[in-house]
Design a protein around this motif. Sequence first.
Motif, PDB file in Angstrom:
ATOM      1  N   ARG A   1       4.683  36.002  20.779  1.00  0.00           N
ATOM      2  CA  ARG A   1       5.666  36.444  19.779  1.00  0.00           C
ATOM      3  C   ARG A   1       5.980  37.915  20.027  1.00  0.00           C
ATOM      4  O   ARG A   1       5.085  38.720  20.260  1.00  0.00           O
ATOM      5  N   LEU A   2       7.267  38.236  19.951  1.00  0.00           N
ATOM      6  CA  LEU A   2       7.706  39.620  20.101  1.00  0.00           C
ATOM      7  C   LEU A   2       7.446  40.390  18.816  1.00  0.00           C
ATOM      8  O   LEU A   2       7.107  39.802  17.785  1.00  0.00           O
ATOM      9  N   ASP A   3       7.653  41.694  18.867  1.00  0.00           N
ATOM     10  CA  ASP A   3       7.419  42.548  17.704  1.00  0.00           C
ATOM     11  C   ASP A   3       8.230  42.130  16.484  1.00  0.00           C
ATOM     12  O   ASP A   3       7.825  42.384  15.356  1.00  0.00           O
ATOM     13  N   ASN A   4       9.378  41.477  16.696  1.00  0.00           N
ATOM     14  CA  ASN A   4      10.206  41.039  15.565  1.00  0.00           C
ATOM     15  C   ASN A   4       9.917  39.595  15.152  1.00  0.00           C
ATOM     16  O   ASN A   4      10.614  39.033  14.325  1.00  0.00           O
ATOM     17  N   GLY A   5       8.890  38.965  15.768  1.00  0.00           N
ATOM     18  CA  GLY A   5       8.512  37.603  15.427  1.00  0.00           C
ATOM     19  C   GLY A   5       9.155  36.526  16.287  1.00  0.00           C
ATOM     20  O   GLY A   5       8.813  35.348  16.155  1.00  0.00           O
ATOM     21  N   THR A   6      10.081  36.883  17.162  1.00  0.00           N
ATOM     22  CA  THR A   6      10.734  35.906  18.024  1.00  0.00           C
ATOM     23  C   THR A   6       9.719  35.263  18.958  1.00  0.00           C
ATOM     24  O   THR A   6       8.950  35.955  19.619  1.00  0.00           O
TER      25      THR A   6
ATOM     26  N   ARG B   1      13.189  46.539  23.615  1.00  0.00           N
ATOM     27  CA  ARG B   1      12.328  47.369  22.765  1.00  0.00           C
ATOM     28  C   ARG B   1      11.521  46.547  21.751  1.00  0.00           C
ATOM     29  O   ARG B   1      11.192  47.028  20.674  1.00  0.00           O
ATOM     30  N   LEU B   2      11.194  45.292  22.149  1.00  0.00           N
ATOM     31  CA  LEU B   2      10.389  44.432  21.274  1.00  0.00           C
ATOM     32  C   LEU B   2       9.092  43.981  21.948  1.00  0.00           C
ATOM     33  O   LEU B   2       8.382  43.138  21.410  1.00  0.00           O
ATOM     34  N   GLY B   3       8.799  44.500  23.131  1.00  0.00           N
ATOM     35  CA  GLY B   3       7.557  44.167  23.820  1.00  0.00           C
ATOM     36  C   GLY B   3       7.688  43.137  24.924  1.00  0.00           C
ATOM     37  O   GLY B   3       6.703  42.839  25.605  1.00  0.00           O
TER      38      GLY B   3
ATOM     39  N   THR C   1       7.176  44.711  28.461  1.00  0.00           N
ATOM     40  CA  THR C   1       5.754  45.042  28.633  1.00  0.00           C
ATOM     41  C   THR C   1       4.947  43.782  28.932  1.00  0.00           C
ATOM     42  O   THR C   1       4.098  43.773  29.827  1.00  0.00           O
TER      43      THR C   1
ATOM     44  N   ALA D   1      -2.740  43.155  25.395  1.00  0.00           N
ATOM     45  CA  ALA D   1      -1.895  42.712  24.283  1.00  0.00           C
ATOM     46  C   ALA D   1      -2.381  43.211  22.948  1.00  0.00           C
ATOM     47  O   ALA D   1      -3.437  43.617  22.712  1.00  0.00           O
TER      48      ALA D   1
END
Length: 173
Positions: free
Chosen positions: A2-7, A103-105, A108, A173
């Motif tokens: 999951r990305l920083d925004n929950g995606t 910019r959501l990870g 990375t 992570a």
Amino acid sequence: MRLDNGTEIVIRPIRPHDKVLLAAGITRLSPRSARFRFLAPKNRLTTAELRYLTEIDFVDHYALVAERPSHPGRLAAVGRWVRDVERPGVAELAIVVDDDLQRLGLGTALVHALADAARARGIGRFTGTALTENVAARRLFLRLSPYSEVRVEGATYELSADLGATAPAALAA
């Protein structure tokens, strides 16, 4: 993952039949993102480029794609490395992420997965070239390893990161 925004994102190896998805993906990139990835304006890939980018050996040329299960048939990101023929312990890294997921990870996560695969294949250093205005690429290399180097060459950065100092993706992570 999951990305920083929950995606929700699924990362997998690229496949030859991803040509259509890759061709469609480049048309969705903003001019800025395309220029950052290719160092020049670009909005389409040739048949030869699509073959080169998808028909790979996973030894000297390794690539991963990211997909959103909520957007089937659409790539969210592509990351790859290509081993340097003259320096087999070195590979050039390249990553591109959809504009709406930057910019959501995701970059990375891709770079850590690519680094794990590179180390498993005897590669100890990533290199890359980025426009000096591409601050995200510079930051990504600096985050990848405490033993990173950034040199300015005119309008570009020449980036280098020692992979031996990088923690496995599961630990990062």
